[in-house]
Design a protein around this motif. Structure first.
Motif, PDB file in Angstrom:
ATOM      1  N   ALA A  63      12.565  13.199   3.276  1.00 51.31           N
ATOM      2  CA  ALA A  63      13.456  12.329   4.033  1.00 51.31           C
ATOM      3  C   ALA A  63      13.433  12.700   5.513  1.00 51.31           C
ATOM      4  CB  ALA A  63      14.875  12.423   3.496  1.00 51.31           C
ATOM      5  N   SER A  64      13.764  11.745   6.354  1.00 47.29           N
ATOM      6  CA  SER A  64      13.841  11.991   7.794  1.00 47.29           C
ATOM      7  C   SER A  64      14.723  10.931   8.421  1.00 47.29           C
ATOM      8  CB  SER A  64      12.449  11.953   8.438  1.00 47.29           C
ATOM      9  OG  SER A  64      11.872  10.660   8.285  1.00 47.29           O
ATOM     10  N   VAL A  71      20.464   7.059  10.655  1.00 43.41           N
ATOM     11  CA  VAL A  71      20.038   6.402   9.414  1.00 43.41           C
ATOM     12  C   VAL A  71      18.882   7.196   8.830  1.00 43.41           C
ATOM     13  CG1 VAL A  71      19.121   4.288   8.394  1.00 43.41           C
ATOM     14  CG2 VAL A  71      20.759   4.154  10.294  1.00 43.41           C
ATOM     15  N   VAL A  72      18.982   7.532   7.550  1.00 41.37           N
ATOM     16  CA  VAL A  72      17.964   8.362   6.912  1.00 41.37           C
ATOM     17  C   VAL A  72      16.977   7.487   6.154  1.00 41.37           C
ATOM     18  CG1 VAL A  72      17.549  10.139   5.176  1.00 41.37           C
ATOM     19  CG2 VAL A  72      19.505  10.343   6.718  1.00 41.37           C
ATOM     20  N   ARG A  73      15.707   7.709   6.433  1.00 42.85           N
ATOM     21  CA  ARG A  73      14.647   7.071   5.663  1.00 42.85           C
ATOM     22  C   ARG A  73      14.283   8.018   4.526  1.00 42.85           C
ATOM     23  NH1 ARG A  73      11.057   6.659   9.322  1.00 42.85           N
ATOM     24  NH2 ARG A  73      11.230   4.453   9.902  1.00 42.85           N
ATOM     25  N   LEU A  74      14.503   7.595   3.304  1.00 41.29           N
ATOM     26  CA  LEU A  74      14.244   8.430   2.139  1.00 41.29           C
ATOM     27  C   LEU A  74      12.762   8.444   1.794  1.00 41.29           C
ATOM     28  CD1 LEU A  74      17.299   7.255   0.013  1.00 41.29           C
ATOM     29  CD2 LEU A  74      17.103   9.349   1.366  1.00 41.29           C
ATOM     30  N   ALA A  75      12.382   9.366   0.935  1.00 45.80           N
ATOM     31  CA  ALA A  75      10.966   9.551   0.633  1.00 45.80           C
ATOM     32  C   ALA A  75      10.334   8.300   0.030  1.00 45.80           C
ATOM     33  CB  ALA A  75      10.797  10.732  -0.321  1.00 45.80           C
ATOM     34  N   ARG A  78      13.190   3.643   1.118  1.00 46.28           N
ATOM     35  CA  ARG A  78      14.466   2.990   1.334  1.00 46.28           C
ATOM     36  C   ARG A  78      15.267   3.761   2.387  1.00 46.28           C
ATOM     37  NH1 ARG A  78      17.564   1.224  -3.888  1.00 46.28           N
ATOM     38  NH2 ARG A  78      18.063  -0.577  -2.573  1.00 46.28           N
ATOM     39  N   ALA A  79      16.375   3.195   2.800  1.00 46.80           N
ATOM     40  CA  ALA A  79      17.169   3.798   3.864  1.00 46.80           C
ATOM     41  C   ALA A  79      18.591   4.050   3.386  1.00 46.80           C
ATOM     42  CB  ALA A  79      17.181   2.889   5.091  1.00 46.80           C
ATOM     43  N   ARG A  80      19.156   5.145   3.852  1.00 50.84           N
ATOM     44  CA  ARG A  80      20.549   5.454   3.542  1.00 50.84           C
ATOM     45  C   ARG A  80      21.348   5.464   4.834  1.00 50.84           C
ATOM     46  NH1 ARG A  80      21.676   9.976  -0.728  1.00 50.84           N
ATOM     47  NH2 ARG A  80      20.727   8.289  -1.920  1.00 50.84           N
ATOM     48  N   LEU A  81      22.498   4.820   4.797  1.00 51.97           N
ATOM     49  CA  LEU A  81      23.365   4.735   5.964  1.00 51.97           C
ATOM     50  C   LEU A  81      24.798   4.510   5.513  1.00 51.97           C
ATOM     51  CD1 LEU A  81      24.167   1.481   6.325  1.00 51.97           C
ATOM     52  CD2 LEU A  81      21.834   1.362   7.169  1.00 51.97           C
ATOM     53  N   VAL A  82      25.708   4.632   6.460  1.00 52.24           N
ATOM     54  CA  VAL A  82      27.108   4.319   6.229  1.00 52.24           C
ATOM     55  C   VAL A  82      27.366   2.957   6.855  1.00 52.24           C
ATOM     56  CG1 VAL A  82      29.495   5.008   6.632  1.00 52.24           C
ATOM     57  CG2 VAL A  82      27.751   6.753   6.269  1.00 52.24           C
ATOM     58  N   GLY A  86      32.680   1.581   7.160  1.00 52.49           N
ATOM     59  CA  GLY A  86      32.821   2.261   5.886  1.00 52.49           C
ATOM     60  C   GLY A  86      32.844   3.765   6.017  1.00 52.49           C
ATOM     61  N   GLU A  87      33.055   4.435   4.879  1.00 48.88           N
ATOM     62  CA  GLU A  87      33.067   5.888   4.847  1.00 48.88           C
ATOM     63  C   GLU A  87      32.170   6.433   3.745  1.00 48.88           C
ATOM     64  OE1 GLU A  87      37.098   7.132   4.461  1.00 48.88           O
ATOM     65  OE2 GLU A  87      37.655   6.541   6.516  1.00 48.88           O
ATOM     66  N   THR A  88      31.454   5.548   3.054  1.00 50.38           N
ATOM     67  CA  THR A  88      30.588   5.947   1.955  1.00 50.38           C
ATOM     68  C   THR A  88      29.158   5.498   2.253  1.00 50.38           C
ATOM     69  OG1 THR A  88      32.412   5.706   0.386  1.00 50.38           O
ATOM     70  CG2 THR A  88      30.180   5.781  -0.530  1.00 50.38           C
ATOM     71  N   ALA A  89      28.221   6.379   2.043  1.00 48.46           N
ATOM     72  CA  ALA A  89      26.819   6.030   2.298  1.00 48.46           C
ATOM     73  C   ALA A  89      26.277   5.135   1.193  1.00 48.46           C
ATOM     74  CB  ALA A  89      25.981   7.291   2.406  1.00 48.46           C
ATOM     75  N   VAL A  90      25.392   4.235   1.571  1.00 46.56           N
ATOM     76  CA  VAL A  90      24.729   3.357   0.606  1.00 46.56           C
ATOM     77  C   VAL A  90      23.227   3.442   0.847  1.00 46.56           C
ATOM     78  CG1 VAL A  90      26.694   1.786   0.452  1.00 46.56           C
ATOM     79  CG2 VAL A  90      24.887   1.344   2.133  1.00 46.56           C
ATOM     80  N   THR A  91      22.462   3.150  -0.181  1.00 47.74           N
ATOM     81  CA  THR A  91      21.004   3.128  -0.080  1.00 47.74           C
ATOM     82  C   THR A  91      20.547   1.677  -0.105  1.00 47.74           C
ATOM     83  OG1 THR A  91      20.831   5.263  -1.176  1.00 47.74           O
ATOM     84  CG2 THR A  91      18.849   3.906  -1.107  1.00 47.74           C
ATOM     85  N   LEU A  92      19.786   1.297   0.912  1.00 49.90           N
ATOM     86  CA  LEU A  92      19.383  -0.088   1.082  1.00 49.90           C
ATOM     87  C   LEU A  92      17.877  -0.199   1.200  1.00 49.90           C
ATOM     88  CD1 LEU A  92      21.946  -1.034   3.892  1.00 49.90           C
ATOM     89  CD2 LEU A  92      22.204  -1.473   1.440  1.00 49.90           C
ATOM     90  N   ASP A  93      17.380  -1.388   0.941  1.00 52.05           N
ATOM     91  CA  ASP A  93      15.982  -1.650   1.231  1.00 52.05           C
ATOM     92  C   ASP A  93      15.780  -1.573   2.736  1.00 52.05           C
ATOM     93  OD1 ASP A  93      13.389  -2.898  -0.111  1.00 52.05           O
ATOM     94  OD2 ASP A  93      13.691  -3.868   1.845  1.00 52.05           O
ATOM     95  N   ALA A  94      14.649  -1.045   3.140  1.00 61.38           N
ATOM     96  CA  ALA A  94      14.394  -0.859   4.571  1.00 61.38           C
ATOM     97  C   ALA A  94      14.450  -2.156   5.355  1.00 61.38           C
ATOM     98  CB  ALA A  94      13.037  -0.188   4.766  1.00 61.38           C
ATOM     99  N   SER A  95      14.244  -3.290   4.674  1.00 60.26           N
ATOM    100  CA  SER A  95      14.256  -4.579   5.358  1.00 60.26           C
ATOM    101  C   SER A  95      15.658  -5.169   5.492  1.00 60.26           C
ATOM    102  CB  SER A  95      13.374  -5.572   4.592  1.00 60.26           C
ATOM    103  OG  SER A  95      13.876  -5.791   3.278  1.00 60.26           O
TER     104      SER A  95
END
Length: 458
Positions: A63-64, A71-75, A78-82, A86-95
């Motif tokens: 990840a980086s 915003v974190v790009r996972l291995a 996909r991307a993880r962000l808040v 909000g106060e909870t992170a979610v994992t989303l498609d990069a698009s």
């Protein structure tokens, strides 16, 4: 804070270490079985109010951060962000459009100020982490992990200073307003506060160094932003308290300092450490400059006189001994010698020599430093705030090569996501919570000092 290594240890192993509390707040222990350092960094989303959520260590491999953002790009791509608000992170498609929105927001915030050069990736990450650690009400947390999820006045002052010198006045003023709001009528602050502003009542006494640091941060802000005049009541209360506290010899009374321990444990329990005297001097000089710049001539004169008494006392008690932590012959050196050097005090060749001596004696084989000689904690683990303080002192004093070397060490010992941890073990691995706000602030200040001189109160 507690003394811990990378691997999980049980509470019983920490009981002694918890008693040896130090920088940024002391001794809160994790639950048994809890990973010591459960995240290499915080996930954010660029929206207001800013929110940071730790990235689980199992998601860290590969990840980086998307550059210039939290915003974190996972291995797996996909991307993880808040999400915004909000106060909870979610994992989303990069698009997902929320990803681009969050990245643009973070980058726009960075662009609204200045990212110091030299180590721009470290600087931008440190600034973004400081933003995530600063709540809507202005509580600047030491870090996200339970034992660090509090606002220390000392750490908050440096966070405000870092935001000030990089052109982020809203964040700086938010922190200073928070601290002004929780200041006691006596001019003192509690050792630390919860994010809602309530003091943590755990038996720790107020610490005079915190007053000095807050006055320094307020002056630094006010000299660059007219809105800083609203901080006058805070400055007046704090400076009056410091001036009234001085003993007949010109020194303040003994008090806890950035080591966060009982003054009775010092080599000289009857006198303040340099970790108290230095910030008190910087605070009184800063308050005098603040008063002079805002039309309060009488207070400026009084605090300038008080600062002169402290300066004379330091010159009499600490200088002949080489500026040790306690004013005793053969006293141990520690990082507080940087508190009587630029950017907190005018340059002095004898102080500069003492800074070099302290850095040499505190150096560890892994390239970092201990907080001081005869450190009661783990003697093999380097502390990043102290390393960064030497970098700041070198940068502000014109010792560019030495500053770059220290900053290079910090840059190369960040977490896998690029956050600055509190400690580094003998093998060069993260050995404590990350990000640590104080280290992030100091790194930003040091990098800024390499680009342009930082003002010195005087």
């Amino acid at each position: 804070m507690t003394r811990r290594g990378v691997r999980v240890r049980r509470i019983g192993a920490f009981l002694l270490a918890g008693a040896l509390a130090a920088t940024c707040g002391a001794g809160v222990l994790p639950d048994a079985g809890t990973p010591s350092w459960a995240s290499p960094g915080l996930v954010g989303g660029g929206g207001w109010p800013y929110a940071g959520v730790p990235l689980p260590p199992e998601d860290a491999a590969g990840a980086s951060y998307i550059p210039g953002s939290s915003v974190v790009r996972l291995a797996h791509g996909r991307a993880r962000l808040v999400p915004f608000g909000g106060e909870t992170a979610v994992t989303l498609d990069a698009s997902d459009p929320r990803v681009l929105t969050a990245v643009r927001s973070d980058r726009a915030w960075l662009a609204s100020g200045r990212v110091p050069a030299g180590f721009p990736d470290m600087a931008s990450r440190a600034l973004l982490d400081l933003r995530l650690l600063t709540g809507a009400q202005g509580a600047s947390l030491a870090s996200w992990f339970g034992a660090w999820r509090y606002a220390w006045p000392r750490d908050s002052a440096f966070a405000a200073a870092a935001f000030t010198v990089t052109g982020h006045p809203q964040e700086a003023l938010r922190i200073l307003r928070f601290m002004a709001g929780v200041q006691a009528p006596s001019g003192l602050w509690a050792a630390r506060y919860r994010p809602d502003g309530s003091p943590v009542l755990d038996g720790r006494s107020p610490q005079l160094d915190s007053v000095g640091w807050m006055l320094w941060a307020a002056w630094l802000f006010q000299r660059s932003d007219p809105s800083g005049t609203e901080l006058w009541p805070m400055v007046r209360r704090g400076a009056d308290r410091l001036a009234a506290s001085l003993r007949r010899d010109g020194l303040p009374p003994p008090s806890g300092d950035y080591w966060e321990r009982d003054p009775g444990t010092e080599q000289d329990p009857d006198d303040p450490t340099l970790g108290v005297a230095g910030p008190v001097l910087a605070g009184l000089r800063s308050a005098a400059a603040f008063a002079a710049g805002t039309g309060h001539a009488a207070q400026a004169a009084a605090w300038r006189t008080a600062a002169g008494r402290v300066a004379d006392a330091i010159g009499t008690r600490f200088a002949p001994l080489g500026y040790p932590r306690s004013p005793v012959r053969g006293g141990a050196m520690d990082t507080s010698v940087t508190f009587v050097a630029p950017p907190f005090a005018p340059a002095d060749p004898f102080v500069a020599a003492a800074v070099a001596t302290a850095a040499r004696r505190q150096a560890l084989p892994n390239g970092g430093v201990l907080p001081g000689e005869r450190w009661p904690g783990d003697p093999s683990v380097a502390w990043t705030p102290e390393t960064a303080l030497f970098a700041l002192s070198d940068a502000a004093s014109g010792r560019r090569d030495a500053a770059v070397a220290q900053l290079g060490w910090l840059a190369s010992h960040r977490t896998s996501l690029g956050a600055l941890p509190e400690k580094v073990d003998p093998g060069g691995r993260q050995a404590a919570v990350a990000p640590l706000g104080w280290t992030a602030s100091l790194a930003v200040l040091a990098l800024s000092a390499l680009e342009r001189p930082l003002p010195v109160p005087g």
